[in-house]
Scaffold this motif. Structure first.
Motif, PDB file in Angstrom:
ATOM      1  N   VAL A  42       0.835  -1.194   0.000  1.00 48.91           N
ATOM      2  CA  VAL A  42       0.000   0.000   0.000  1.00 48.91           C
ATOM      3  C   VAL A  42       0.875   1.251   0.000  1.00 48.91           C
ATOM      4  O   VAL A  42       0.664   2.186  -0.789  1.00 48.91           O
ATOM      5  CB  VAL A  42      -0.949   0.014   1.219  1.00 48.91           C
ATOM      6  N   SER A  43       1.869   1.284   0.879  1.00 47.77           N
ATOM      7  CA  SER A  43       2.748   2.460   0.961  1.00 47.77           C
ATOM      8  C   SER A  43       3.539   2.639  -0.332  1.00 47.77           C
ATOM      9  O   SER A  43       3.712   3.762  -0.824  1.00 47.77           O
ATOM     10  CB  SER A  43       3.696   2.341   2.154  1.00 47.77           C
ATOM     11  N   ALA A  44       4.014   1.507  -0.904  1.00 44.23           N
ATOM     12  CA  ALA A  44       4.734   1.591  -2.174  1.00 44.23           C
ATOM     13  C   ALA A  44       3.811   2.066  -3.290  1.00 44.23           C
ATOM     14  O   ALA A  44       4.212   2.835  -4.172  1.00 44.23           O
ATOM     15  CB  ALA A  44       5.329   0.227  -2.524  1.00 44.23           C
ATOM     16  N   SER A  45       2.549   1.615  -3.246  1.00 45.52           N
ATOM     17  CA  SER A  45       1.590   2.013  -4.276  1.00 45.52           C
ATOM     18  C   SER A  45       1.252   3.497  -4.176  1.00 45.52           C
ATOM     19  O   SER A  45       1.126   4.190  -5.199  1.00 45.52           O
ATOM     20  CB  SER A  45       0.305   1.179  -4.146  1.00 45.52           C
ATOM     21  N   LEU A  46       1.106   4.007  -2.953  1.00 43.47           N
ATOM     22  CA  LEU A  46       0.837   5.432  -2.783  1.00 43.47           C
ATOM     23  C   LEU A  46       1.979   6.269  -3.339  1.00 43.47           C
ATOM     24  O   LEU A  46       1.762   7.308  -3.971  1.00 43.47           O
ATOM     25  CB  LEU A  46       0.617   5.750  -1.293  1.00 43.47           C
ATOM     26  N   SER A  47       3.209   5.811  -3.114  1.00 39.79           N
ATOM     27  CA  SER A  47       4.367   6.508  -3.677  1.00 39.79           C
ATOM     28  C   SER A  47       4.335   6.457  -5.196  1.00 39.79           C
ATOM     29  O   SER A  47       4.652   7.445  -5.879  1.00 39.79           O
ATOM     30  CB  SER A  47       5.660   5.873  -3.164  1.00 39.79           C
ATOM     31  N   ALA A  48       3.964   5.294  -5.742  1.00 43.65           N
ATOM     32  CA  ALA A  48       3.902   5.147  -7.195  1.00 43.65           C
ATOM     33  C   ALA A  48       2.812   6.026  -7.801  1.00 43.65           C
ATOM     34  O   ALA A  48       2.961   6.527  -8.924  1.00 43.65           O
ATOM     35  CB  ALA A  48       3.665   3.674  -7.560  1.00 43.65           C
ATOM     36  N   ILE A  49       1.717   6.225  -7.061  1.00 43.75           N
ATOM     37  CA  ILE A  49       0.654   7.121  -7.548  1.00 43.75           C
ATOM     38  C   ILE A  49       1.197   8.530  -7.731  1.00 43.75           C
ATOM     39  O   ILE A  49       0.917   9.206  -8.730  1.00 43.75           O
ATOM     40  CB  ILE A  49      -0.540   7.119  -6.565  1.00 43.75           C
ATOM     41  N   ILE A  50       2.012   8.961  -6.766  1.00 38.08           N
ATOM     42  CA  ILE A  50       2.633  10.292  -6.882  1.00 38.08           C
ATOM     43  C   ILE A  50       3.557  10.337  -8.093  1.00 38.08           C
ATOM     44  O   ILE A  50       3.597  11.319  -8.841  1.00 38.08           O
ATOM     45  CB  ILE A  50       3.408  10.633  -5.590  1.00 38.08           C
ATOM     46  N   SER A  51       4.290   9.241  -8.312  1.00 32.12           N
ATOM     47  CA  SER A  51       5.259   9.235  -9.414  1.00 32.12           C
ATOM     48  C   SER A  51       4.582   9.283 -10.778  1.00 32.12           C
ATOM     49  O   SER A  51       5.054   9.972 -11.682  1.00 32.12           O
ATOM     50  CB  SER A  51       6.167   8.002  -9.311  1.00 32.12           C
ATOM     51  N   VAL A  52       3.461   8.550 -10.951  1.00 27.97           N
ATOM     52  CA  VAL A  52       2.816   8.510 -12.273  1.00 27.97           C
ATOM     53  C   VAL A  52       1.874   9.688 -12.500  1.00 27.97           C
ATOM     54  O   VAL A  52       1.307   9.806 -13.584  1.00 27.97           O
ATOM     55  CB  VAL A  52       2.049   7.179 -12.486  1.00 27.97           C
ATOM     56  N   THR A  53       1.718  10.529 -11.481  1.00 30.48           N
ATOM     57  CA  THR A  53       0.900  11.729 -11.657  1.00 30.48           C
ATOM     58  C   THR A  53       1.785  12.980 -11.590  1.00 30.48           C
ATOM     59  O   THR A  53       2.034  13.629 -12.609  1.00 30.48           O
ATOM     60  CB  THR A  53      -0.214  11.807 -10.593  1.00 30.48           C
ATOM     61  N   CYS A  54       2.327  13.268 -10.424  1.00 28.55           N
ATOM     62  CA  CYS A  54       3.126  14.491 -10.242  1.00 28.55           C
ATOM     63  C   CYS A  54       4.418  14.461 -11.055  1.00 28.55           C
ATOM     64  O   CYS A  54       4.748  15.427 -11.759  1.00 28.55           O
ATOM     65  CB  CYS A  54       3.448  14.693  -8.763  1.00 28.55           C
TER      66      CYS A  54
END
Length: 327
Positions: A42-54
């Motif tokens: 979950v924590s890795a996925s939240l970080s990845a969400i930031i990477s593929v958006t911001c």
């Protein structure tokens, strides 16, 4: 960067699990580890969400230098934080090389290949450490048991009970460790196909670039940000499964209830197959539309087809990873 990622991805999740082993009883250890693995993703996925958006937005607007510079600074910060917190970590010291132990078992079992195996053999027949988990080898993969047979105690063992030549006789624990590795290979190999299917995400990016990505007349989703939907699916499913589904089913049944690891992995493989099927169907329609609209020889042409059709692939891929990879 590849060397660094190879070290981090293979070690960080296991290193985190080591932190949960110290000073705890084993009564609830399995439940703690299951929850840990889920929330790690979950924590890795939240970080990845930031990477593929911001981060993708920064790359699109400010260029690749800034786009790579931001992750570089974040990696530097993570390294600093890791070493600052280093005194608080549980650090398990490696006792010996597993690879060397495996090689010794193979060599010893080959050298002793002419020895007859007896199911009636007593514990004294085998070489084992004091306080070891196994005092007699298991019957699976019996041919490896030859590696720990004591032929001549005076020649094979030293004064302290250790092997005089570890390449001729091994402990039972070494043999059982190699057996465990061999038995897990088929289970591990089932994940190869998942890696193949999840590795097709770059094709989905290329598809998105040739489809209508507009949400509003003035805003369109960057093609590289469509992975957000896969990562978001992982995060939502893990949260629902760990915090709602398991507690609810356990309360109804009256005992801890959850999907077994093999069931989770198998379900993930089914979802990964479905994701590829959906991607193939979407690509068939997209190519047909491109031909009809005269874009057969124009890879930059945008067909009159919403890129939102790709959500089926990303959502199914997210479920596949949430089930299989964590299992």
């Amino acid at each position: 960067m590849s060397i660094g990622v190879g070290g981090i991805r293979s070690s960080s999740i296991a290193f985190g699990a080591d932190q949960l082993k110290s000073g705890r009883d084993n009564l609830n250890r399995d439940g703690i580890l299951r929850s840990y693995f889920s929330w790690y993703y979950v924590s890795a996925s939240l970080s990845a969400i930031i990477s593929v958006t911001c981060i993708v937005y920064i790359q699109d607007k400010l260029g690749w230098r800034v786009g790579f510079g931001v992750p570089c600074m974040l990696m530097l910060l993570s390294a600093v934080l890791f070493f600052v917190a280093s005194p608080f970590y549980v650090k398990l010291k490696a006792k010996e090389s597993l690879l060397t132990g495996f090689a010794q078992v193979v060599a010893a079992s080959y050298k002793n290949r002419h020895i007859e195996l007896s199911s009636q053999a007593t514990n004294e027949y085998y070489h084992y450490k004091k306080g070891a988990e196994f005092v007699k080898p298991t019957e699976t993969l019996r041919f490896l048991n030859r590696a720990c047979i004591i032929r001549n105690p005076q020649q094979d063992l030293g004064p302290e009970g250790r092997a005089s030549d570890p390449w001729s006789i091994c402990t039972i624990d070494q043999v059982e460790e190699l057996k465990s590795l061999i038995k897990v290979i088929p289970l591990w190999s089932s994940g190869i196909m998942l890696c193949v299917t999840l590795g097709q995400s770059s094709i989905a990016v290329l598809q998105a670039t040739t489809m209508d990505r507009h949400i509003t007349p003035s805003f369109q989703i960057p093609a590289g940000s469509f992975n957000f939907f896969m990562i978001f699916t992982i995060t939502i499913w893990i949260t629902l499964y760990d915090r709602m589904i398991i507690p609810a089913t356990s309360k109804i049944v009256g005992k801890p209830t959850y999907l077994g690891l093999k069931q989770r992995m198998g379900t993930g493989l089914i979802f990964s197959s479905a994701s590829m099927a959906s991607l193939a169907i979407i690509e068939t329609i997209r190519r047909k539309r491109a031909t009809e609209e005269g874009f057969s020889d124009d890879p930059q042409g945008v067909v009159k087809m919403s890129a939102m059709w790709l959500l089926a692939y990303h959502i199914l891929s997210g479920l596949a990873e949430a089930f299989n990879v964590i299992g």
